[in-house]
Scaffold this active site. Structure first.
Site, PDB file in Angstrom:
ATOM      1  N   TYR A 157      -9.077   4.882 -13.361  1.00 48.89           N
ATOM      2  CA  TYR A 157      -9.188   4.994 -12.499  1.00 48.89           C
ATOM      3  C   TYR A 157      -8.878   6.838 -12.475  1.00 48.89           C
ATOM      4  CZ  TYR A 157      -6.974   0.904 -10.937  1.00 48.89           C
ATOM      5  OH  TYR A 157      -7.062  -0.394 -11.205  1.00 48.89           O
ATOM      6  N   ARG A 177      -4.293   2.336 -16.607  1.00 46.23           N
ATOM      7  CA  ARG A 177      -5.040   3.039 -15.195  1.00 46.23           C
ATOM      8  C   ARG A 177      -5.684   4.832 -15.187  1.00 46.23           C
ATOM      9  NH1 ARG A 177      -1.722   4.021 -12.142  1.00 46.23           N
ATOM     10  NH2 ARG A 177      -2.866   3.773  -9.930  1.00 46.23           N
ATOM     11  N   GLY A 189       0.768  -0.980  -0.265  1.00 44.89           N
ATOM     12  CA  GLY A 189       0.224   0.182   0.093  1.00 44.89           C
ATOM     13  C   GLY A 189       0.483   1.722  -0.455  1.00 44.89           C
ATOM     14  N   GLU A 230       4.067  -6.144   2.079  1.00 48.30           N
ATOM     15  CA  GLU A 230       4.361  -7.105   0.691  1.00 48.30           C
ATOM     16  C   GLU A 230       3.705  -6.145  -0.591  1.00 48.30           C
ATOM     17  OE1 GLU A 230      -0.567  -8.627   1.426  1.00 48.30           O
ATOM     18  OE2 GLU A 230       0.298 -10.306   1.977  1.00 48.30           O
ATOM     19  N   PRO A 231       4.746  -5.484  -0.348  1.00 52.16           N
ATOM     20  CA  PRO A 231       4.947  -4.201  -1.285  1.00 52.16           C
ATOM     21  C   PRO A 231       4.998  -4.360  -2.492  1.00 52.16           C
ATOM     22  CG  PRO A 231       7.402  -4.773  -0.230  1.00 52.16           C
ATOM     23  CD  PRO A 231       6.291  -5.581   0.085  1.00 52.16           C
ATOM     24  N   GLY A 232       3.998  -3.531  -4.165  1.00 57.26           N
ATOM     25  CA  GLY A 232       4.219  -3.848  -4.930  1.00 57.26           C
ATOM     26  C   GLY A 232       4.117  -2.430  -5.672  1.00 57.26           C
ATOM     27  N   CYS A 264     -10.819   2.116 -30.119  1.00 55.72           N
ATOM     28  CA  CYS A 264     -12.229   2.677 -29.966  1.00 55.72           C
ATOM     29  C   CYS A 264     -13.396   2.991 -29.107  1.00 55.72           C
ATOM     30  CB  CYS A 264     -12.464   1.805 -31.331  1.00 55.72           C
ATOM     31  SG  CYS A 264     -11.772   1.620 -32.993  1.00 55.72           S
ATOM     32  N   GLU A 265     -12.696   3.687 -28.410  1.00 49.50           N
ATOM     33  CA  GLU A 265     -13.375   3.666 -27.019  1.00 49.50           C
ATOM     34  C   GLU A 265     -13.143   5.406 -27.068  1.00 49.50           C
ATOM     35  OE1 GLU A 265     -14.604   1.937 -23.822  1.00 49.50           O
ATOM     36  OE2 GLU A 265     -13.635   0.211 -24.819  1.00 49.50           O
TER      37      GLU A 265
HETATM   38  N1  LLP Z   1      -1.404  -7.242  -1.254  1.00 52.06           N
HETATM   39  C1  LLP Z   1      -2.259  -7.043  -1.217  1.00 52.06           C
HETATM   40  C2  LLP Z   1      -3.631  -8.347  -0.126  1.00 52.06           C
HETATM   41  C3  LLP Z   1      -3.252  -6.527  -1.806  1.00 52.06           C
HETATM   42  O1  LLP Z   1      -4.176  -6.608  -2.381  1.00 52.06           O
HETATM   43  C4  LLP Z   1      -2.145  -5.450  -3.067  1.00 52.06           C
HETATM   44  C5  LLP Z   1      -2.566  -4.360  -4.223  1.00 52.06           C
HETATM   45  C6  LLP Z   1      -0.761  -5.752  -2.456  1.00 52.06           C
HETATM   46  C7  LLP Z   1      -0.458  -6.009  -1.650  1.00 52.06           C
HETATM   47  C8  LLP Z   1      -0.108  -4.368  -2.793  1.00 52.06           C
HETATM   48  O2  LLP Z   1      -0.120  -3.578  -3.022  1.00 52.06           O
HETATM   49  P1  LLP Z   1       0.813  -2.098  -3.113  1.00 52.06           P
HETATM   50  O3  LLP Z   1       2.042  -2.125  -2.566  1.00 52.06           O
HETATM   51  O4  LLP Z   1       1.178  -2.267  -4.591  1.00 52.06           O
HETATM   52  O5  LLP Z   1      -0.265  -1.154  -2.998  1.00 52.06           O
HETATM   53  N2  LLP Z   1      -4.523  -1.469 -10.171  1.00 52.06           N
HETATM   54  C9  LLP Z   1      -4.194  -0.861  -8.825  1.00 52.06           C
HETATM   55  C10 LLP Z   1      -4.255  -1.122  -7.846  1.00 52.06           C
HETATM   56  C11 LLP Z   1      -4.762  -2.106  -6.663  1.00 52.06           C
HETATM   57  C12 LLP Z   1      -4.250  -3.123  -5.711  1.00 52.06           C
HETATM   58  C13 LLP Z   1      -4.952  -4.526  -5.427  1.00 52.06           C
HETATM   59  N3  LLP Z   1      -3.667  -4.640  -4.457  1.00 52.06           N
HETATM   60  C14 LLP Z   1      -3.476   0.153  -9.446  1.00 52.06           C
HETATM   61  O6  LLP Z   1      -3.632   0.236 -10.509  1.00 52.06           O
HETATM   62  O7  LLP Z   1      -3.429   1.513  -8.819  1.00 52.06           O
END
Ligand code: LLP
Length: 417
Positions: A319, A315, A241, A276-278, A345-346
């Site tokens: 969003y 995105r 997050g 759990e960083p993404g 085409c949108e």
């Molecule tokens: N853990 C869980 C259980 C999650 O659902 C997520 C993201 C993460 C970790 C990783 O979160 P992060 O560190 O990336 O914020 N598609 C959207 C974001 C969807 C996030 C879904 N869950 C966007 O493009 O902003």
């Protein structure tokens, strides 16, 4: 200011020491171009910020899931947060051991549970009583004991986009806080489950540390209650997050993020934090590179029609997200408002609206920043557009880490009746 590892060199925007102009000529467009160093520094910044707390970083595969990126995670001794059998397959293929994989998500199938048990994963984050029963059944059938946690919904407002806020009362995610203790006690009675963890993930792209602190404070209360009832939790998974700068956001630094959560956790000796960083790892490690096909002036707008589209980077359409855009050739002055759109085409197919850009000629290259998280991984074949190639830059060299799709790829598996 451009993100680290992206800069103009000799008049061309470069990723590390590779010119995006040269890369586009060699590999075509559209293209996702990652900096290896930027991705690694995202991982290491968190590792460093949490160095005084026992922890495991489980990179969230969904953000950017190319095997080459996951291999960087594996090579650095880190783990993965997965949400599907497909992500499990990728993580294992990339060399992330099962013992460093956490399985998140509200709708794991029994097949996926079985595959994850076979892989010896570290922890299942369960999100409902039904899922608990299913996991208990699958692991009992295999004569195994599944290591498990419950994801709890702490009802904290992460102050982010409603689609990515996951820890509010109305959300489908997690166990309502008021039901958590009973469910933990029920799970403890099941011989094919071993309850080891407590989990939450309140949302994505958080730009304030306070909601993280609030959520962990609530979980700490539950940890104490669980202890009183004889449930010993060893792992506190605080989800992902942490936000990044797309425009002018000022998210907490990794240190400020760590400070917000580690103090509370330190009250529980023996506890290991799972992260759990993404986005904070992959987001600003990549640009989406696209070439202008046409410039089109209407009485209302200056459009630049480019070869990248909403199927590549959804995105903005989905969003209303802002991705900074820059010309690859360094230019100054003479800016006009330009709306960058793709060939799909949108009317929802736009990458940027009314941005100050120099007048754009056909053939000109544009780079969209912050494309590394939920960029390629959310791309699709809509309008039968082959998905873009992915490139990993290391210093002055680059590798194609995913080939551009072909027309044959588009129809693989289809059966003309
Ligand atoms: N853990 C869980 C259980 C999650 O659902 C997520 C993201 C993460 C970790 C990783 O979160 P992060 O560190 O990336 O914020 N598609 C959207 C974001 C969807 C996030 C879904 N869950 C966007 O493009 O902003």
């Amino acid at each position: 200011m451009l993100p680290d590892f992206f800069s103009y060199k000799n008049g061309s925007l470069s990723v590390e020491d590779v010119s995006l102009g040269e890369l586009a000529d060699a590999r075509g467009t559209p293209l996702f171009v990652y900096s290896r160093e930027a991705f690694l520094s995202g991982l290491k910044a968190l590792e460093n910020a949490f160095r005084d707390t026992r922890h495991l970083i489980c990179y969230s595969v969904k953000a950017a899931s190319n095997l080459a990126l996951l291999k960087l995670v594996a090579d650095n001794g880190m783990g993965a947060d997965i949400v599907s059998g497909g992500e499990l397959h990728r993580a294992l293929k990339a060399g992330i051991p099962g013992g460093r994989i956490v399985f998140s998500g509200v709708g794991k199938t029994k097949k996926e549970m079985s595959e994850a048990l076979d892989a010896g994963i570290f922890m299942f984050n369960m999100e409902s009583a039904g899922e608990m029963a299913a996991l208990a059944e699958v692991s009992a059938d295999k004569g195994l004991v599944a290591p498990a946690a419950f994801r709890v919904n702490p009802d904290v407002d992460p102050k982010t986009h409603p689609y990515v806020a996951t820890g509010l009362r109305e959300s489908k995610f997690g166990i309502p806080l008021g039901e958590a203790l009973d469910l933990f006690l029920e799970a403890k009675k099941l011989p094919s489950l071993k309850i080891i963890g407590l989990d939450c993930h309140i949302g994505s792209q958080l730009t304030d540390a306070a909601p993280f602190r609030d959520a962990v404070t609530i979980l700490a209360g539950l940890l104490s209650d669980l202890k009183t009832h004889g449930v010993n939790i060893r792992y506190l998974d605080i989800g992902g997050g942490l936000g990044i700068t797309y425009r002018d956001e000022k998210p907490p630094s990794p240190e400020a993020y760590a400070a917000a959560v580690t103090g509370i956790a330190s009250g529980f000796p023996g506890l290991t934090l799972i992260l759990e960083p993404g986005r904070s790892v992959s987001g600003n490690s990549c640009v989406f590179l696209t070439r202008v096909l046409y410039d089109k002036k209407t009485p209302a707008k200056n459009f630049a029609i480019v070869d990248g589209a909403m199927n590549d980077l959804i995105r903005p359409s989905l969003y209303g997200s802002y991705h900074r855009v820059a010309t690859v050739t360094e230019k100054s002055g003479g800016e006009i408002p330009v709306t960058v759109v793709g060939p799909v085409c949108e009317s929802g197919d736009f990458l940027a609206k009314d941005r100050p850009l120099p007048p754009l000629e056909p053939g000109e290259l544009l780079a969209f920043f912050g494309a590394g998280a939920y960029g390629f991984s959310m791309s699709s074949n809509y309008n039968s557009r082959p998905r873009a190639a992915e490139i990993l830059v290391e210093g002055s060299t680059h590798k194609v880490i995913r080939a551009r799709e072909t027309y044959e790829d588009l129809i693989r598996g289809e059966i003309p009746a």
